[in-house]
Design an enzyme around this catalytic site. Structure first.
Site, PDB file in Angstrom:
ATOM      1  N   ARG A 197     -27.878  46.957 -18.899  1.00  0.00           N
ATOM      2  CA  ARG A 197     -29.016  46.774 -19.333  1.00  0.00           C
ATOM      3  C   ARG A 197     -30.809  46.250 -18.799  1.00  0.00           C
ATOM      4  NH1 ARG A 197     -28.317  40.425 -21.351  1.00  0.00           N
ATOM      5  NH2 ARG A 197     -29.933  39.731 -21.460  1.00  0.00           N
TER       6      ARG A 197
ATOM      7  N   ASN B 269     -24.395  34.335 -12.038  1.00  0.00           N
ATOM      8  CA  ASN B 269     -23.526  34.564 -13.302  1.00  0.00           C
ATOM      9  C   ASN B 269     -24.310  36.540 -13.893  1.00  0.00           C
ATOM     10  OD1 ASN B 269     -26.044  33.671 -14.555  1.00  0.00           O
ATOM     11  ND2 ASN B 269     -25.136  32.968 -16.533  1.00  0.00           N
ATOM     12  N   TYR B 270     -25.814  36.417 -13.914  1.00  0.00           N
ATOM     13  CA  TYR B 270     -25.844  37.629 -13.562  1.00  0.00           C
ATOM     14  C   TYR B 270     -26.803  38.044 -12.452  1.00  0.00           C
ATOM     15  CZ  TYR B 270     -25.528  37.760 -18.978  1.00  0.00           C
ATOM     16  OH  TYR B 270     -24.705  38.428 -20.404  1.00  0.00           O
TER      17      TYR B 270
ATOM     18  N   LYS C 132     -34.455  35.377  -3.554  1.00  0.00           N
ATOM     19  CA  LYS C 132     -33.779  34.231  -3.349  1.00  0.00           C
ATOM     20  C   LYS C 132     -32.648  34.684  -4.438  1.00  0.00           C
ATOM     21  CE  LYS C 132     -31.578  31.114  -2.094  1.00  0.00           C
ATOM     22  NZ  LYS C 132     -29.868  31.848  -2.658  1.00  0.00           N
TER      23      LYS C 132
ATOM     24  N   ASP D  13     -35.604  24.253  -0.758  1.00  0.00           N
ATOM     25  CA  ASP D  13     -36.680  23.614  -0.505  1.00  0.00           C
ATOM     26  C   ASP D  13     -37.780  24.060   0.153  1.00  0.00           C
ATOM     27  OD1 ASP D  13     -35.154  21.502  -1.768  1.00  0.00           O
ATOM     28  OD2 ASP D  13     -34.761  20.296  -0.241  1.00  0.00           O
TER      29      ASP D  13
ATOM     30  N   GLU E  43     -35.293  28.905 -16.484  1.00  0.00           N
ATOM     31  CA  GLU E  43     -34.316  28.645 -17.456  1.00  0.00           C
ATOM     32  C   GLU E  43     -32.937  27.781 -16.913  1.00  0.00           C
ATOM     33  OE1 GLU E  43     -35.122  29.733 -20.538  1.00  0.00           O
ATOM     34  OE2 GLU E  43     -36.997  31.263 -20.056  1.00  0.00           O
TER      35      GLU E  43
ATOM     36  N   ARG F 297     -21.926  31.926 -18.875  1.00  0.00           N
ATOM     37  CA  ARG F 297     -22.518  32.114 -19.289  1.00  0.00           C
ATOM     38  C   ARG F 297     -23.904  30.981 -20.486  1.00  0.00           C
ATOM     39  NH1 ARG F 297     -21.579  34.324 -23.710  1.00  0.00           N
ATOM     40  NH2 ARG F 297     -24.435  34.747 -24.379  1.00  0.00           N
ATOM     41  N   CYS F 298     -25.048  31.261 -19.934  1.00  0.00           N
ATOM     42  CA  CYS F 298     -26.579  29.787 -20.097  1.00  0.00           C
ATOM     43  C   CYS F 298     -25.565  29.272 -21.512  1.00  0.00           C
ATOM     44  CB  CYS F 298     -27.909  30.128 -19.736  1.00  0.00           C
ATOM     45  SG  CYS F 298     -28.238  31.311 -20.337  1.00  0.00           S
ATOM     46  N   THR F 299     -25.808  31.042 -22.135  1.00  0.00           N
ATOM     47  CA  THR F 299     -26.166  30.636 -23.913  1.00  0.00           C
ATOM     48  C   THR F 299     -24.670  30.677 -24.383  1.00  0.00           C
ATOM     49  OG1 THR F 299     -26.232  33.174 -23.752  1.00  0.00           O
ATOM     50  CG2 THR F 299     -28.166  32.019 -24.050  1.00  0.00           C
TER      51      THR F 299
ATOM     52  N   GLU G 281     -21.966  20.330 -19.644  1.00  0.00           N
ATOM     53  CA  GLU G 281     -21.811  22.396 -19.780  1.00  0.00           C
ATOM     54  C   GLU G 281     -20.070  22.130 -18.778  1.00  0.00           C
ATOM     55  OE1 GLU G 281     -24.758  24.228 -17.261  1.00  0.00           O
ATOM     56  OE2 GLU G 281     -24.689  26.168 -18.569  1.00  0.00           O
TER      57      GLU G 281
ATOM     58  N   ARG H 156     -28.953  35.706 -25.283  1.00  0.00           N
ATOM     59  CA  ARG H 156     -30.240  35.787 -24.285  1.00  0.00           C
ATOM     60  C   ARG H 156     -31.019  37.319 -24.980  1.00  0.00           C
ATOM     61  NH1 ARG H 156     -31.823  38.180 -18.783  1.00  0.00           N
ATOM     62  NH2 ARG H 156     -29.186  38.148 -18.830  1.00  0.00           N
TER      63      ARG H 156
HETATM   64  N1  NDP Z   1     -31.304  29.345 -18.754  1.00  0.00           N
HETATM   65  C1  NDP Z   1     -31.022  30.361 -18.327  1.00  0.00           C
HETATM   66  O1  NDP Z   1     -31.089  31.322 -19.229  1.00  0.00           O
HETATM   67  C2  NDP Z   1     -29.459  30.447 -17.526  1.00  0.00           C
HETATM   68  C3  NDP Z   1     -28.814  29.208 -17.001  1.00  0.00           C
HETATM   69  N2  NDP Z   1     -27.822  29.242 -16.135  1.00  0.00           N
HETATM   70  C4  NDP Z   1     -27.277  28.598 -15.950  1.00  0.00           C
HETATM   71  O2  NDP Z   1     -27.364  28.009 -14.429  1.00  0.00           O
HETATM   72  C5  NDP Z   1     -26.132  27.504 -14.068  1.00  0.00           C
HETATM   73  C6  NDP Z   1     -25.587  28.468 -12.813  1.00  0.00           C
HETATM   74  O3  NDP Z   1     -26.147  29.106 -12.456  1.00  0.00           O
HETATM   75  P1  NDP Z   1     -25.617  29.042 -10.471  1.00  0.00           P
HETATM   76  O4  NDP Z   1     -25.991  29.907  -9.985  1.00  0.00           O
HETATM   77  O5  NDP Z   1     -23.782  27.945 -10.646  1.00  0.00           O
HETATM   78  O6  NDP Z   1     -26.669  27.810 -10.966  1.00  0.00           O
HETATM   79  P2  NDP Z   1     -26.905  26.990  -9.288  1.00  0.00           P
HETATM   80  O7  NDP Z   1     -28.657  25.624  -9.834  1.00  0.00           O
HETATM   81  O8  NDP Z   1     -26.385  26.293  -8.497  1.00  0.00           O
HETATM   82  O9  NDP Z   1     -28.300  27.490  -8.335  1.00  0.00           O
HETATM   83  C7  NDP Z   1     -29.493  28.867  -8.936  1.00  0.00           C
HETATM   84  C8  NDP Z   1     -29.839  28.896  -8.044  1.00  0.00           C
HETATM   85  O10 NDP Z   1     -30.690  28.453  -7.158  1.00  0.00           O
HETATM   86  C9  NDP Z   1     -30.419  28.259  -5.791  1.00  0.00           C
HETATM   87  N3  NDP Z   1     -30.817  26.884  -5.044  1.00  0.00           N
HETATM   88  C10 NDP Z   1     -30.015  25.885  -4.886  1.00  0.00           C
HETATM   89  N4  NDP Z   1     -30.046  24.756  -4.224  1.00  0.00           N
HETATM   90  C11 NDP Z   1     -31.806  25.485  -4.277  1.00  0.00           C
HETATM   91  C12 NDP Z   1     -32.909  24.598  -3.667  1.00  0.00           C
HETATM   92  N5  NDP Z   1     -32.761  23.495  -3.635  1.00  0.00           N
HETATM   93  N6  NDP Z   1     -33.793  24.970  -3.660  1.00  0.00           N
HETATM   94  C13 NDP Z   1     -34.667  26.588  -4.166  1.00  0.00           C
HETATM   95  N7  NDP Z   1     -33.050  27.362  -4.304  1.00  0.00           N
HETATM   96  C14 NDP Z   1     -31.758  26.014  -4.906  1.00  0.00           C
HETATM   97  C15 NDP Z   1     -28.976  28.448  -5.922  1.00  0.00           C
HETATM   98  O11 NDP Z   1     -29.124  28.972  -4.801  1.00  0.00           O
HETATM   99  P3  NDP Z   1     -27.492  29.417  -3.786  1.00  0.00           P
HETATM  100  O12 NDP Z   1     -26.323  30.345  -4.473  1.00  0.00           O
HETATM  101  O13 NDP Z   1     -27.519  29.964  -2.274  1.00  0.00           O
HETATM  102  O14 NDP Z   1     -26.868  27.857  -4.207  1.00  0.00           O
HETATM  103  C16 NDP Z   1     -29.115  30.107  -6.965  1.00  0.00           C
HETATM  104  O15 NDP Z   1     -29.932  30.967  -6.094  1.00  0.00           O
HETATM  105  C17 NDP Z   1     -25.697  26.612 -15.244  1.00  0.00           C
HETATM  106  O16 NDP Z   1     -25.578  25.494 -15.377  1.00  0.00           O
HETATM  107  C18 NDP Z   1     -25.953  27.642 -16.829  1.00  0.00           C
HETATM  108  O17 NDP Z   1     -26.488  26.779 -16.917  1.00  0.00           O
HETATM  109  C19 NDP Z   1     -27.427  30.612 -15.776  1.00  0.00           C
HETATM  110  C20 NDP Z   1     -27.940  31.502 -15.987  1.00  0.00           C
HETATM  111  C21 NDP Z   1     -29.273  31.868 -17.650  1.00  0.00           C
HETATM  112  O1  3PG Z   2     -27.217  33.899 -17.785  1.00  0.00           O
HETATM  113  C1  3PG Z   2     -26.802  33.398 -18.849  1.00  0.00           C
HETATM  114  O2  3PG Z   2     -25.970  33.027 -19.304  1.00  0.00           O
HETATM  115  C2  3PG Z   2     -27.699  34.347 -19.079  1.00  0.00           C
HETATM  116  O3  3PG Z   2     -29.348  34.245 -19.121  1.00  0.00           O
HETATM  117  C3  3PG Z   2     -27.806  35.024 -21.332  1.00  0.00           C
HETATM  118  O4  3PG Z   2     -27.734  36.031 -21.177  1.00  0.00           O
HETATM  119  P1  3PG Z   2     -26.836  36.891 -22.161  1.00  0.00           P
HETATM  120  O5  3PG Z   2     -26.679  35.919 -23.837  1.00  0.00           O
HETATM  121  O6  3PG Z   2     -27.332  37.712 -22.316  1.00  0.00           O
HETATM  122  O7  3PG Z   2     -24.984  36.882 -22.037  1.00  0.00           O
END
Ligand code: NDP
Ligand code: 3PG
Length: 484
Positions: free
Chosen positions: A111, A162-163, A185, A223, A258, A291-293, A385, A445
């Site tokens: 993809r 997750n992706y 990052k 930060d 997102e 997955r966020c979705t 969630e 998505r």
């Molecule tokens: N709407 C959307 O498109 C999507 C939303 N999500 C959401 O993401 C979440 C899961 O992903 P997850 O990785 O756990 O999310 P996090 O919010 O924990 O982390 C996301 C990213 O932010 C970084 N990060 C952490 N602290 C900071 C900071 N202070 N400043 C800048 N960057 C920072 C993390 O780094 P590090 O790993 O080093 O902490 C990582 O790279 C779920 O809530 C899900 O719904 C996921 C995919 C798609």
């Molecule tokens: O992180 C997620 O969950 C994605 O942005 C959603 O993508 P998908 O709907 O293609 O799984």
């Protein structure tokens, strides 16, 4: 390129166009969520390395933006080719690092390849505009405005676990095509996959400094990156908690966020329940619901609830559970903390009177797919969630009640509506406060040429290839004052 220490690789960071060990002499161990072993170490880069990378990005951006779109596109297409040549290796890294089953991991890489190539084509076909001043009172035809899109400068791309490949590339590719430099990052758990993807970009021969990959905990360098005065735009995908924090730290620059979701599947009494059940199962449980979705709650008309729950139960009990190498749908969650969190939500619901239809077994961070019926608004699982394989069923007595509960959530990513009455579907679609409504389909998505956005606590701004290019560039107006 990768040094080997006790048979576990230590990966360098990609700073200013070269692979380097950090001056911090500190590394972060990456533990596989299913091998339960350290599978690699990544650099904990320092603030001064962040500074140098951003400085190099700023210098590289100007000549990059001067290249023709076609030339930039050739670099990106070469990147896509390099990814294609190492698809299995990258998919294996994704599987090992975030526990996605191999098939899904491979699909994620494919993809991404498709997305990069599509982004090139999309950018090649996006044109500027011109405008004459005579359309406004007092204006004149002699005022000719040329509206072009120009890059923003240095884009900070922050991706979630997750992706780790696709959600990173869906920021990097449009940023580069729009003429920006990038500081990437990755999520710490996702860094090795990110490194593999950037190794492919490096092999494609991009100009030095145009992209740097800074690994390190977000809590340590996040930060610093966000507040850096030479970052001109941030594209972030991750949790609502981090997204909110980041939006408070960033200073007067465009942000695309997102974030999390609590996507409801609204099931009307006239729905085709087989289609509905299929979509709910795929939507809720793929990649263990990480997955966020994902479908994160079902709001079903009481009249068809028993029948739907019976169909869901059968399908949930047939889901494959286990190791990602066996292409299981239900795989171990990203870590034990995540599994504890999901278990806490299940326990809270059962304590408050929910019915356990199936599931609620646990082996470390591997949770059985769990279906809860008769969930009420007093239970945490109705609103939070989980990012895990648990689905709450909330029975409703009217469409109004379904819409009211759907909208009570702080999230607003997507919603699904299952009905055979198109008028009803349109009525519900108009009433639910989300970025996207899927009629008779699960939330998702893709396809990636569609706009992708969340409202309320689910985000700000829009992704999808076209919209990402727009959000990573701005309009520039040049007015020619012609002689009369
Ligand atoms: N709407 C959307 O498109 C999507 C939303 N999500 C959401 O993401 C979440 C899961 O992903 P997850 O990785 O756990 O999310 P996090 O919010 O924990 O982390 C996301 C990213 O932010 C970084 N990060 C952490 N602290 C900071 C900071 N202070 N400043 C800048 N960057 C920072 C993390 O780094 P590090 O790993 O080093 O902490 C990582 O790279 C779920 O809530 C899900 O719904 C996921 C995919 C798609
Ligand atoms: O992180 C997620 O969950 C994605 O942005 C959603 O993508 P998908 O709907 O293609 O799984």
């Amino acid at each position: 390129m990768d040094s080997i220490k006790n048979e576990v690789k230590t990966y360098p960071a990609y700073l200013k166009g070269t692979w380097q060990e950090s001056q911090s002499h500190e590394t972060i161990a990456i533990q596989s969520p299913w091998k339960h072993d350290v599978i690699g170490n990544v650099q904990a880069v320092t603030q001064s390395e962040v500074d140098e990378s951003i400085h190099a990005a700023k210098a590289a951006q100007k000549p990059w933006a001067k290249l023709s779109l076609g030339d930039r596109g050739q670099y990106l297409n070469r990147w896509a080719d390099e990814l294609e040549a190492t698809k299995d290796e990258i998919a294996t890294a994704v599987m090992n690092e975030v526990g996605k089953n191999f098939n899904d991991a491979e699909n994620e890489v494919q993809r991404t390849i498709d997305l990069i190539r599509y982004t090139v084509q999309e950018a090649l076909h996006m044109h500027g505009q011109s405008i004459r001043g005579d359309g406004f009172p007092g204006g004149s035809k002699e005022k000719l405005g040329i509206i072009e899109r120009v890059p923003l400068g240095v884009v900070l791309a922050i991706s979630p676990f997750n992706y780790p490949v696709n959600l990173a590339a869906s920021k990097i590719a449009p940023a580069l095509m729009a003429g920006n430099a990038v500081i990437f990052k990755p999520a710490t758990q996702g860094s090795i996959s990110g490194i593999k993807m950037i190794q492919a970009l490096d092999r494609a021969g991009f100009p030095q400094g145009i992209l740097s990959l800074v690994t390190g905990h977000g809590s340590v360098i996040g930060d610093y990156l966000t507040e850096h005065p030479d970052i001109n735009m941030i594209s972030f995908t991750g949790s609502t908690r981090t997204g909110k924090h980041l939006s408070q730290k960033s200073i007067m620059i465009p942000l695309v966020l997102e974030l999390g979701g609590k996507d409801p599947a609204i099931v009307c009494d006239d729905a085709d329940l087989d289609v509905t059940a299929d979509n709910i199962i795929k939507g809720a449980y793929a990649y263990s619901g990480q997955r966020c979705t994902a479908v994160k709650r079902v709001l079903v008309d009481d009249k068809v609830a028993d029948e739907l729950v019976a169909k869901l139960k059968e399908k949930v009990e047939n889901l494959s559970v286990g190791s990602p190498v066996n292409d299981s749908t239900i795989v171990p969650l990203i870590d034990n903390k995540a599994a504890d969190f999901v278990q806490g939500l299940i326990d809270d619901a059962l304590d408050k009177g929910a019915t356990l239809v199936t599931g609620n077994q646990r082996d470390g961070n591997l949770l059985a797919p769990t279906l809860l019926d008769h969930v009420t608004q007093e239970m945490e699982i109705a609103w939070v969630e989980p990012f895990g394989p648990v689905l709450p069923i909330i029975r409703v007595h009217s469409l109004d009640e379904a819409i009211e509960i759907a909208n009570k959530s702080k999230f607003g990513l997507q919603a699904s509506v299952f009905t055979q009455d198109i008028d009803k579907a349109i009525q519900i679609a108009g009433a639910v406060e989300v970025g996207t409504v899927q009629v008779n389909g699960r939330p998702q998505r893709g396809p990636d040429n569609f706009p992708f956005l969340g409202v309320k606590a689910s985000g700000m701004g829009t992704q999808g290839v076209h919209n990402s290019i727009l959000s990573m560039s701005r309009e520039k107006l040049t007015v020619i004052n012609l002689k009369r």
